[in-house]
Write a protein that holds these residues in place. Structure first.
Motif, mmCIF file in Angstrom:
data_model
loop_
_atom_site.group_PDB
_atom_site.id
_atom_site.type_symbol
_atom_site.label_atom_id
_atom_site.label_comp_id
_atom_site.label_asym_id
_atom_site.label_seq_id
_atom_site.Cartn_x
_atom_site.Cartn_y
_atom_site.Cartn_z
ATOM 1 N N PRO A 23 -21.500 -62.350 -18.388
ATOM 2 C CA PRO A 23 -20.974 -61.327 -17.582
ATOM 3 C C PRO A 23 -19.786 -60.592 -18.166
ATOM 4 O O PRO A 23 -19.962 -59.200 -18.264
ATOM 5 C CB PRO A 23 -20.218 -62.116 -16.413
ATOM 6 N N LYS A 24 -19.108 -61.056 -18.982
ATOM 7 C CA LYS A 24 -17.992 -60.120 -19.799
ATOM 8 C C LYS A 24 -18.601 -59.219 -20.722
ATOM 9 O O LYS A 24 -18.259 -58.006 -20.720
ATOM 10 C CB LYS A 24 -17.050 -61.044 -20.415
ATOM 11 N N VAL A 47 -18.593 -55.099 -20.288
ATOM 12 C CA VAL A 47 -18.104 -54.274 -21.607
ATOM 13 C C VAL A 47 -19.354 -53.115 -21.926
ATOM 14 O O VAL A 47 -18.948 -51.655 -22.066
ATOM 15 C CB VAL A 47 -17.776 -54.955 -22.684
ATOM 16 N N CYS A 48 -20.616 -53.605 -21.830
ATOM 17 C CA CYS A 48 -21.590 -52.769 -22.371
ATOM 18 C C CYS A 48 -21.737 -51.710 -21.220
ATOM 19 O O CYS A 48 -22.181 -50.547 -21.430
ATOM 20 C CB CYS A 48 -22.783 -53.331 -22.851
ATOM 21 N N THR A 49 -21.577 -52.126 -20.008
ATOM 22 C CA THR A 49 -22.005 -51.268 -18.864
ATOM 23 C C THR A 49 -20.679 -50.121 -19.038
ATOM 24 O O THR A 49 -21.144 -48.845 -18.742
ATOM 25 C CB THR A 49 -21.818 -52.136 -17.587
ATOM 26 N N LYS A 50 -19.497 -50.410 -19.289
ATOM 27 C CA LYS A 50 -18.449 -49.554 -19.392
ATOM 28 C C LYS A 50 -18.849 -48.451 -20.433
ATOM 29 O O LYS A 50 -18.716 -47.223 -20.120
ATOM 30 C CB LYS A 50 -17.399 -50.097 -19.573
ATOM 31 N N ALA A 91 -25.925 -62.907 -10.253
ATOM 32 C CA ALA A 91 -25.424 -62.351 -9.145
ATOM 33 C C ALA A 91 -23.577 -62.252 -9.988
ATOM 34 O O ALA A 91 -23.018 -61.215 -9.702
ATOM 35 C CB ALA A 91 -25.133 -63.293 -7.920
ATOM 36 N N GLU A 92 -23.317 -63.033 -10.748
ATOM 37 C CA GLU A 92 -21.824 -62.972 -11.435
ATOM 38 C C GLU A 92 -22.165 -61.893 -12.321
ATOM 39 O O GLU A 92 -21.161 -61.054 -12.476
ATOM 40 C CB GLU A 92 -21.718 -64.410 -12.224
ATOM 41 N N CYS A 93 -23.272 -61.750 -13.195
ATOM 42 C CA CYS A 93 -23.166 -60.690 -14.030
ATOM 43 C C CYS A 93 -23.186 -59.330 -13.411
ATOM 44 O O CYS A 93 -22.500 -58.409 -13.792
ATOM 45 C CB CYS A 93 -24.527 -60.805 -15.117
ATOM 46 N N ILE A 94 -23.971 -59.244 -12.476
ATOM 47 C CA ILE A 94 -23.976 -57.843 -11.562
ATOM 48 C C ILE A 94 -22.571 -57.439 -10.934
ATOM 49 O O ILE A 94 -22.289 -56.383 -11.251
ATOM 50 C CB ILE A 94 -24.928 -57.972 -10.452
ATOM 51 N N ALA A 126 -16.870 -52.866 -13.300
ATOM 52 C CA ALA A 126 -16.562 -52.176 -14.736
ATOM 53 C C ALA A 126 -16.693 -50.352 -14.337
ATOM 54 O O ALA A 126 -16.299 -49.902 -15.190
ATOM 55 C CB ALA A 126 -17.200 -52.708 -15.765
ATOM 56 N N VAL A 127 -17.652 -50.183 -13.581
ATOM 57 C CA VAL A 127 -18.092 -48.515 -13.594
ATOM 58 C C VAL A 127 -18.382 -48.002 -11.861
ATOM 59 O O VAL A 127 -18.176 -48.760 -11.240
ATOM 60 C CB VAL A 127 -19.522 -48.477 -14.384
#
Length: 341
Positions: free
Chosen positions: A79-80, A84-87, A125-128, A134-135
């Motif tokens: 998830p973390k 980071v990559c989504t941001k 769900a935790e990942c999403i 983050a965004v």
């Protein structure tokens, strides 16, 4: 960070997209595909979080500004790292980020990426949730209707409901199960039967969610039929091998279909620029082989540009002249035949 900026809004319904395909939906293909239709949503190949964080962000996140609307598809289960990559994707100018929960390859399974994550809806769900926090851009999920021993509609619905609790409201559903034990990735694209009715049912049961369908869709007519039941259609291999389908889909927005030779007129400066950057000509021409699919001279077009046969920019120009002449000869023959008859 790149200076690329978002230049169009992601179109609302209907949502028509080109599926993420490893080694196929590169930035060169996406530039080419965009020339057929301004509204179709482009997806990158799946990029793992590790590749972005440790393999060079520029290499994996770079794209052409003309590609908008464009979605970065991420592969990962931390998830973390995903956050980071989504941001980073948002900062890079991507319009959306999508989490891959559908890829069936052994390589991604071993790294807990792709379709195997359907067995862990709480982790997804935790990942999403982390990605969304983050965004500001949309975060979506692409998944299968099931895997291995998790093949019922009810199990898929539980997966979607679990993830939707995070606030995610857009699901792209490949209407085949993935048999992770026993079938190759290629077989998983063809062998399990399509169950479109499961995707239709999901939209009916969860009308507030945005549901898009994927798998085996090849024509404008099929796309129209699916849109009677769901919010969007994602097209994969057919959009690659027969890219003019994307122009035909412009009818959904009352767009005039572009001329194939006009498309090549726009591609030529791009090809020249990429060659100046040091890109081998063959990695660009391989994406345009299907431009004249089903037209006279299409086979010679493919032969001229594939297998390293095109070595210079002039070779591409000659291939264009060759197929123009082939089409003209056929048109002249048909005209003469109609006059005689």
């Amino acid at each position: 960070m790149t200076d690329l900026q978002q230049n169009v809004d992601v179109p609302k319904l209907p949502r028509i997209s080109v599926a993420p395909m490893m080694d196929w939906t590169t930035k060169d293909y996406r530039f080419f595909a965009r020339l057929f239709n301004p509204n179709v949503i482009m997806y990158t190949e799946m990029v793992t979080t590790g590749a972005i964080l440790f393999g060079g962000a520029n290499r994996h996140l770079d794209y052409n500004n003309e590609e908008h609307p464009i979605v970065l598809q991420l592969g990962g289960s931390n998830p973390k790292d995903l956050a980071v990559c989504t941001k980073m994707a948002q900062d890079w100018g991507y319009d959306e980020v999508n989490l891959n929960v559908g890829c069936p390859s052994d390589r991604v399974q071993n790294n807990k990426i792709g379709a195997c994550l359907m067995a862990e809806p709480d982790l997804v769900a935790e990942c999403i949730a982390e990605m969304r926090n983050a965004v500001d851009i949309p975060v979506t999920v692409k998944h299968r209707i099931g895997i291995d021993n998790m093949q019922s509609y009810e199990e898929m619905l539980h997966f979607v409901d679990t993830v939707a609790k995070t606030g995610c409201d857009n699901f792209i559903v490949h209407a085949r199960i993935a048999l992770l034990q026993g079938l190759s990735p290629k077989e998983n694209r063809d062998v399990p039967p399509l169950r479109y009715e499961d995707v239709y049912r999901l939209k009916k049961d969860r009308p507030i969610l945005l549901i898009e369908i994927n798998g085996g869709i090849k024509t404008f007519a099929e796309t129209q039929e699916h849109l009677k039941h769901v919010d969007g259609v994602m097209i994969g291999r057919e959009a690659y091998h027969n890219p003019y389908l994307l122009a035909e889909l412009g009818q959904l927005w009352s767009l005039a279909a572009p001329d194939r030779f006009d498309i090549m007129d726009q591609m030529l400066p791009y090809i020249a620029k990429r060659m100046e950057e040091g890109a081998p000509l063959s990695i660009i021409t391989r994406h345009i082989l299907g431009l004249f699919q089903n037209l006279p001279g299409a086979r010679k077009w493919r032969q001229a540009l594939s297998g390293g046969n095109a070595k210079t920019f002039a070779d591409v120009e000659n291939a264009i002249m060759g197929i123009k002449e082939a089409i003209k000869r056929t048109e002249d023959y048909l005209l003469e035949k109609s006059i005689v008859e």
